[in-house]
Write a protein that holds these residues in place. Structure first.
Motif, PDB file in Angstrom:
ATOM      1  N   TYR A   1      96.227  60.531  89.602  1.00  0.00           N
ATOM      2  CA  TYR A   1      97.570  61.073  89.814  1.00  0.00           C
ATOM      3  C   TYR A   1      98.586  60.215  89.047  1.00  0.00           C
ATOM      4  O   TYR A   1      98.514  58.991  89.064  1.00  0.00           O
TER       5      TYR A   1
ATOM      6  N   TYR B   1      98.102  50.313  95.286  1.00  0.00           N
ATOM      7  CA  TYR B   1      97.225  50.922  94.286  1.00  0.00           C
ATOM      8  C   TYR B   1      97.338  50.173  92.960  1.00  0.00           C
ATOM      9  O   TYR B   1      98.408  49.663  92.610  1.00  0.00           O
TER      10      TYR B   1
ATOM     11  N   ARG C   1      95.480  60.180  95.236  1.00  0.00           N
ATOM     12  CA  ARG C   1      94.186  60.308  94.559  1.00  0.00           C
ATOM     13  C   ARG C   1      94.179  59.614  93.194  1.00  0.00           C
ATOM     14  O   ARG C   1      95.216  59.455  92.551  1.00  0.00           O
ATOM     15  N   THR C   2      92.985  59.213  92.775  1.00  0.00           N
ATOM     16  CA  THR C   2      92.805  58.602  91.458  1.00  0.00           C
ATOM     17  C   THR C   2      93.157  59.607  90.364  1.00  0.00           C
ATOM     18  O   THR C   2      92.807  60.787  90.445  1.00  0.00           O
TER      19      THR C   2
ATOM     20  N   PRO D   1      86.177  66.204 104.111  1.00  0.00           N
ATOM     21  CA  PRO D   1      87.029  66.731 103.039  1.00  0.00           C
ATOM     22  C   PRO D   1      87.093  68.258 103.072  1.00  0.00           C
ATOM     23  O   PRO D   1      86.125  68.934 103.424  1.00  0.00           O
TER      24      PRO D   1
ATOM     25  N   ARG E   1      92.975  53.057  91.083  1.00  0.00           N
ATOM     26  CA  ARG E   1      92.179  52.963  92.320  1.00  0.00           C
ATOM     27  C   ARG E   1      93.039  52.321  93.408  1.00  0.00           C
ATOM     28  O   ARG E   1      94.074  51.739  93.135  1.00  0.00           O
ATOM     29  N   SER E   2      92.531  52.439  94.632  1.00  0.00           N
ATOM     30  CA  SER E   2      93.221  51.819  95.763  1.00  0.00           C
ATOM     31  C   SER E   2      92.864  50.333  95.823  1.00  0.00           C
ATOM     32  O   SER E   2      91.701  49.946  95.625  1.00  0.00           O
TER      33      SER E   2
ATOM     34  N   ASP F   1      90.066  63.599 103.600  1.00  0.00           N
ATOM     35  CA  ASP F   1      89.207  62.986 102.581  1.00  0.00           C
ATOM     36  C   ASP F   1      89.180  61.462 102.737  1.00  0.00           C
ATOM     37  O   ASP F   1      88.585  60.767 101.920  1.00  0.00           O
ATOM     38  N   LYS F   2      89.838  60.942 103.780  1.00  0.00           N
ATOM     39  CA  LYS F   2      89.863  59.493 104.013  1.00  0.00           C
ATOM     40  C   LYS F   2      89.057  59.091 105.247  1.00  0.00           C
ATOM     41  O   LYS F   2      88.536  57.973 105.313  1.00  0.00           O
TER      42      LYS F   2
END
Length: 461
Positions: free
Chosen positions: A5, A26, A2-3, A439, A15-16, A407-408
């Motif tokens: 982390y 990332y 997650r953003t 999610p 971000r990815s 969540d993906k």
């Protein structure tokens, strides 16, 4: 991931940047050195193999020694909660695959300039005895100043033993795979040179030389079919420049350039007017190493012992004796040969035929009783009905359908399968599906009046 982390207490995820066949990438910020970096996390199914993890760490550490303006620098290698990661230089730009698609046709001089940068990077790696094994335009980045940088020196080796069983991965790599790698052989520096030749082919033509519906069909073409001529696609390409492609992509490694420096030197003069009349390159003919059957006459000649020297008198007497018995030998020679030689030869032929039939029977038996295998198709993100059809088409059975939060993956779509996509299984094996419910949601309690510390602890839990 997650953003926000923070990996290892140092690299904060922004971000990815994308998901590949071998790793998730990332954009992160190095909190200590205050710079943006690229973080690559080894793919989940590759983390489960201790051997792969060891190879990944060893090769990644070796890649930190590669210092070249055309190699994406590796800053750090580590592990957190079972996650293997690489911290690398962040390059703003695009990969060479997208660059070719956007800018084709590319001027020959620019093609050579890009290739010279790539060759410089591979030369440095080879001098450190590091073979990339997975050179392709997707692993070459072009920054805003048109500087080419090769990446994934560390991950390529970790993936090498898995590539032919991971459909999504190999479809991107097999277009650049050397014939010896396609046969399952060990990759060498000449294997990298073959891949460089295919990249040069794509820079000149905008396409790869071999296409196919499956990875196996493309791999077969690499060691069975002649490389198409770039001059058939663009007749303006000088023969000297095409010769660089042909020599680099020769089927036999021995016919390719001995090293990357030789290829770079040849490429540098390929547009020179002095090479205008150059003939088309053809590999030297050589024995292909197949076992060959010698004629019986050659075997007989080889079996005759060397003559022993005799005194002149004995030699004359022997000659006289031979002359006296020549007529008798001529009349009876054929019968003698039939009597003593032919039955033995016939026995050998019969024995050989029996052995051949036994071996043939064994091969037929193995082929008949060997279980039929298939691969689990990648149905992640597909609707359940689509996924079921794909599994049935792959001669697999649909097992239990589970529900799981994700969540993906969008709701009502496949989040994962068990066994995982790309796994080779016997036909009619059961594959379970996990369907996303979206999610995960949480119902908040009423925390009014509670202390900050206890409320924060409950929320974090």
């Amino acid at each position: 991931m997650r953003t926000g982390y923070t990996l290892n207490g140092r690299y904060r995820i922004i971000r990815s940047l994308g998901e590949g066949g071998m790793a998730n990438v990332y954009l992160a910020h190095d909190l200590i050195l205050d710079r943006d970096v690229s973080v690559k996390l080894l793919r989940l199914d590759l983390r489960d193999d201790p051997g792969t993890v060891r190879r990944f760490q060893r090769e990644a550490l070796a890649a930190t020694e590669l210092v070249n303006d055309n190699i994406v620098q590796v800053y750090d290698v580590g592990e957190e909660n079972g996650m293997q990661y690489l911290v690398m230089e962040y390059v703003e730009g695009t990969d060479l695959k997208a660059y070719i698609k956007k800018h084709f046709p590319i001027a020959y001089q620019e093609v050579i300039q890009i290739m010279e940068q790539i060759l410089s990077a591979v030369k440095t790696a080879h001098e450190h005895n590091i073979i990339h094994r997975d050179l392709k335009p997707q692993n070459i980045l072009i920054d805003e100043n048109r500087v080419a940088k090769i990446t994934d020196f560390g991950i390529a080796v970790a993936l090498s033993e898995h590539s032919l069983t991971q459909t999504n991965t190999v479809l991107g790599s097999v277009h650049y795979l050397s014939p010896e790698q396609a046969r399952g052989g060990m990759a060498t520096k000449q294997s990298d040179i073959y891949s460089l030749g295919i990249i040069l082919y794509e820079l000149l033509t905008g396409t790869v030389p071999f296409e196919g519906e499956t990875a196996v069909s493309i791999a077969l073409k690499h060691f069975q079919s002649e490389i198409p001529s770039v001059r058939d696609i663009d007749p303006r390409i000088p023969q000297a420049l095409e010769n660089v492609v042909l020599k680099a992509t020769s089927k036999r490694p021995a016919d390719r350039y001995t090293d990357v420096a030789s290829m770079a030197d040849d490429l540098a003069t390929s547009l020179s007017p002095k090479r205008a009349g150059e003939l088309r390159f053809t590999p030297a003919e050589n024995d292909d190493g197949e076992t060959k059957v010698l004629p019986a006459s050659a075997l007989s000649a080889a079996a005759v012992p060397h003559a022993i020297a005799k005194p002149v008198g004995e030699e004359s007497a022997e000659a006289a004796t031979k002359d006296a018995t020549a007529a008798d030998d001529q009349s009876t020679g054929k019968k003698k040969r039939k009597k003593y030689r032919h039955p033995r030869r016939r026995k050998f032929l019969i024995a050989g035929g029996i052995v051949f039939l036994v071996i043939l029977g064994i091969f037929i038996g193995v082929a008949l009783f060997r279980p039929q295998m298939t691969n689990v198709p990648n149905v992640i993100g597909d609707q359940e009905t689509t996924a079921r059809s794909a599994l049935v088409s792959a001669k697999l059975k649909v097992g239990t359908v589970h529900k799981t939060s994700s969540d993906k993956v969008k709701i009502h779509r496949v989040a994962r399968t068990e066994p995982r996509s790309g796994t080779q299984l016997k036909q009619n094996t059961v594959v379970d599906l996990w369907i996303s419910t979206g999610p995960k949601r949480y119902k908040l309690d009423d925390y009014q009046g509670d202390s900050y510390a206890s409320t924060a602890a409950k929320l974090e839990a």
